[in-house]
Structures are given as C-alpha cells and as structure tokens.
Design an enzyme around this catalytic site. Structure first.
Site, PDB file in Angstrom:
ATOM      1  CB  THR A 152      -0.924   6.024   0.399  1.00  0.00           C
ATOM      2  OG1 THR A 152      -1.721   4.862   0.184  1.00  0.00           O
ATOM      3  CG2 THR A 152      -1.489   7.157  -0.424  1.00  0.00           C
TER       4      THR A 152
ATOM      5  NE  ARG B 274      -8.626   7.546  -4.509  1.00  0.00           N
ATOM      6  CZ  ARG B 274      -8.057   7.183  -3.370  1.00  0.00           C
ATOM      7  NH1 ARG B 274      -6.778   6.903  -3.331  1.00  0.00           N
ATOM      8  NH2 ARG B 274      -8.768   7.099  -2.275  1.00  0.00           N
ATOM      9  CB  ALA B 275      -5.477  12.813  -5.599  1.00  0.00           C
ATOM     10  N   GLY B 276      -6.138  10.479  -3.324  1.00  0.00           N
ATOM     11  CA  GLY B 276      -6.869  10.183  -2.097  1.00  0.00           C
ATOM     12  C   GLY B 276      -6.713  11.289  -1.068  1.00  0.00           C
ATOM     13  CG  ASP B 277      -7.042  10.036   3.023  1.00  0.00           C
ATOM     14  OD1 ASP B 277      -6.550   9.216   2.208  1.00  0.00           O
ATOM     15  OD2 ASP B 277      -7.131   9.794   4.235  1.00  0.00           O
TER      16      ASP B 277
ATOM     17  CB  THR C 273      -4.608   4.372   7.127  1.00  0.00           C
ATOM     18  OG1 THR C 273      -5.102   3.862   8.374  1.00  0.00           O
ATOM     19  CG2 THR C 273      -3.201   4.865   7.350  1.00  0.00           C
ATOM     20  N   GLY C 274      -7.179   4.223   5.420  1.00  0.00           N
ATOM     21  CA  GLY C 274      -8.521   3.709   5.166  1.00  0.00           C
ATOM     22  C   GLY C 274      -9.047   4.277   3.862  1.00  0.00           C
ATOM     23  CG  PHE C 275     -12.455   2.962   1.796  1.00  0.00           C
ATOM     24  CD1 PHE C 275     -12.128   2.670   0.470  1.00  0.00           C
ATOM     25  CD2 PHE C 275     -12.833   1.923   2.616  1.00  0.00           C
ATOM     26  CE1 PHE C 275     -12.177   1.371  -0.009  1.00  0.00           C
ATOM     27  CE2 PHE C 275     -12.894   0.622   2.147  1.00  0.00           C
ATOM     28  CZ  PHE C 275     -12.555   0.347   0.834  1.00  0.00           C
ATOM     29  N   GLY C 276      -9.912   6.857   1.656  1.00  0.00           N
ATOM     30  CA  GLY C 276      -9.627   8.285   1.629  1.00  0.00           C
ATOM     31  C   GLY C 276     -10.798   9.138   1.213  1.00  0.00           C
TER      32      GLY C 276
ATOM     33  CB  THR D  18      -2.222   4.928   3.885  1.00  0.00           C
ATOM     34  OG1 THR D  18      -3.007   4.993   2.694  1.00  0.00           O
ATOM     35  CG2 THR D  18      -1.668   6.316   4.184  1.00  0.00           C
TER      36      THR D  18
ATOM     37  CB  SER E 258      -0.921   0.012   1.217  1.00  0.00           C
ATOM     38  OG  SER E 258      -0.177   0.149   2.417  1.00  0.00           O
TER      39      SER E 258
HETATM   40  N1  GLY Z   1      -6.111   6.481   2.548  1.00  0.00           N
HETATM   41  C1  GLY Z   1      -5.445   6.234   1.342  1.00  0.00           C
HETATM   42  C2  GLY Z   1      -6.262   6.420   0.147  1.00  0.00           C
HETATM   43  O1  GLY Z   1      -7.477   6.364   0.190  1.00  0.00           O
HETATM   44  O2  GLY Z   1      -5.673   6.609  -0.886  1.00  0.00           O
END
Ligand code: GLY
Length: 301
Positions: A178, A188-191, A211-214, A160, A45
C-alpha cells in the site's frame, strides 16, 4: 490451489495464474501478483501512482508472510523503490528482522540492489495539490485537523492490495502492499506492514489480510484475530464476520469505520467481509477458467 485478493488485485491473479497453475510456489505467487498492482498507475493506493503523504512524498508499506514457517518480512515508509513487496521479502529472507522502516528501509533496499522508481505520478500529485488547497499555511493544530478530514475521505484516502495463496503443494502465503492513507502524516505506518494487524498467515489454520482504515486493524489485530477464530474451528466467513463485529466498540467516527478482509482456510475455503455493502474481492482456483469477482459479505458495524 487458490489465489484470493482484494478486488484491485484481479490484475495480479490474471498476471500470475499461468505460472501458479504450472507450479509457482505460494510465496512467489503472492509476491509477483503484487508487482502487477504496484506497477498499475491507475491504482492510487499502491506503488507507483499511489497518493502521497502530507509533504507530497509517496511512502510505501508492505509485508509478506510464509504460512508454513511463519516467517515474515515488512517495510514501512519506504520511498523511491518500485516493488516494496520484494524488499519486504528480502527483509524476511536475508535479514534477521521482521520490520524495517523509513530511511533504514531505503538503505536496506539500496543494499540489496532493489529497483528504484519515481513513485509520484502527475495524476497523484494533482489530487494531492487539490486536497492541500483546503489546508491553511504552515504546520499547526489547524492543519492537522484539516489533514485528518482529508485522510478520512474514503473515496480518496484508502486502498491497499491483499493476496492470499495456497499452492499445488499445499504451501500458504500472504502479501499486502500500500501507499497508505493519502495526506497521511509523514512517517505514519498503517496496518499493512504490521504482522497480525493487516496480514497474517499460518498454514495450520489459514490466512487473512485487510484493507481499509489501518488504524482499526492496528487497534484490533484484525488479521491475527481472524486466524485465531479459524484455529478455533470457525469457517472463513464466520471468522471474518466475528472479527469485523469486534470493531463495533472501537471509539471512532462512523465515517472511519471502514474495514475489509479477505480470508482463506487451510482447506482452501475462502471468504471476504466488509463494512461496505458494495465491496468486492477476487479469487481463482483450478476449477475456474478466469478470475472471479464476487461481492463481499457485508458486516454492519
Ligand atoms: N490499510 C492501509 C492503511 O491504512 O494504510
């Protein structure tokens, strides 16, 4: 003096602790600790070994923040460089910007002489190919639907690394790195590279990283929200629990409700929270003879 990380950052705490305890500053400690994870091919990750996007390319996101000055730097969608966290630090220190993305980030990395790397390992490519076999040919609405299902498989898609530090002089810093969701849409950019969403550090009150679903922390500004709660007098535990409860009303598939945060207060107190009851985090301060791995506080959302 304290270093806190997501559980996969334990190798980074181990790697920098000697220098940190001998006076390495917080900003350099979180950067160097991140290097260990970016180089860890077993971690799919972060950095080399990270799982690629839908096109089979590893795109890296990273951010770093100095809590004393609230200076920050970040890159998103960076391809081909070994240490995105150091490119993020250079964005903070050399450029007038906070966030540089995609080809611009790669051009910036080249300009500063950042080290290149082949990020895609055979193991990561194999996992990517196996996932793709379930996708129909060509780009269509159908492929997006199936790719969405793949990227929402928490066993494969998320990860992450987070580091938070307070050094011997009381300076505070945070770092996040990450490869983002596996099979994510290219670009796509995350958090993680978004200051306030996946990373926030303000030495007056504390720091938090996610960490997790950004997509959740992007929508709820989770890291900044936690630090706001700290500024209002909440403890790290209270601030983290409240911020995760704030996600409760978001309209998402329950299987995507995955969020983990690590938190430090200005006084060095720390906590970690998670929507997953088994999630762990790592920390070490001068009272410990080794890195401690602890269960996070579970928040049912
Ligand atoms: N937390 C990492 C991502 O969603 O990319």
């Amino acid at each position: 003096m304290i270093l806190v990380s997501s559980a996969n950052g334990a190798i980074g705490i181990d790697g920098v602790w000697k220098h940190f305890s001998e006076g390495l500053d917080a900003l350099s400690a979180v950067e160097r600790a991140t290097w260990f994870v970016e180089d860890n091919e077993e971690d799919n990750s972060v950095g080399r070994g990270g799982l690629p996007n839908l096109d089979g390319e590893v795109e890296l996101d990273a951010s770093i923040m100095d809590g004393t000055t609230r200076s920050a730097g970040a890159v998103a969608g960076l391809k081909g460089y070994r240490h995105p966290i150091s490119v993020a630090r250079a964005v903070m220190e050399i450029s007038p910007h906070v966030l540089i993305v995609g080809e611009g980030a790669a051009r910036f990395a080249k300009e500063i002489g950042a080290e290149r790397a082949d990020l895609l390992t055979e193991k990561a490519a194999k996992i990517w190919r196996e996932g793709l076999e379930s996708l129909p040919e060509g780009l269509s609405g159908e492929i997006l639907k199936k790719a969405k299902a793949l990227t929402q498989d928490p066993d494969k898609a998320v990860g992450t690394v987070n580091f938070l530090a307070i050094d011997s002089k009381g300076k505070m810093a945070s770092a996040v790195s990450t490869s983002g969701w596996a099979w994510k849409w290219p670009g796509r950019a995350g958090d993680s590279p978004v200051i306030g969403a996946g990373n926030y550090c303000d030495a007056r009150f504390g720091a938090a990283a996610c960490t997790g679903f950004g997509e959740l922390s992007l929508r709820a500004s989770t890291a900044r929200t936690i630090v706001s709660y700290l500024s209002q007098g909440a403890t790290p535990e209270e601030a983290g629990v409240r911020a995760l409860l704030d996600l409760k009303d978001l309209d998402v598939d329950p299987s995507s409700m995955i969020m983990h945060s690590v938190i430090i207060g200005a006084d060095g107190s720390h906590a970690a929270v998670s929507t997953d009851e088994k999630a762990l985090y790592a920390w070490r301060d001068e009272s410990c003879s080794s890195t401690q791995i602890e269960r996070r506080i579970h928040v049912a959302v």
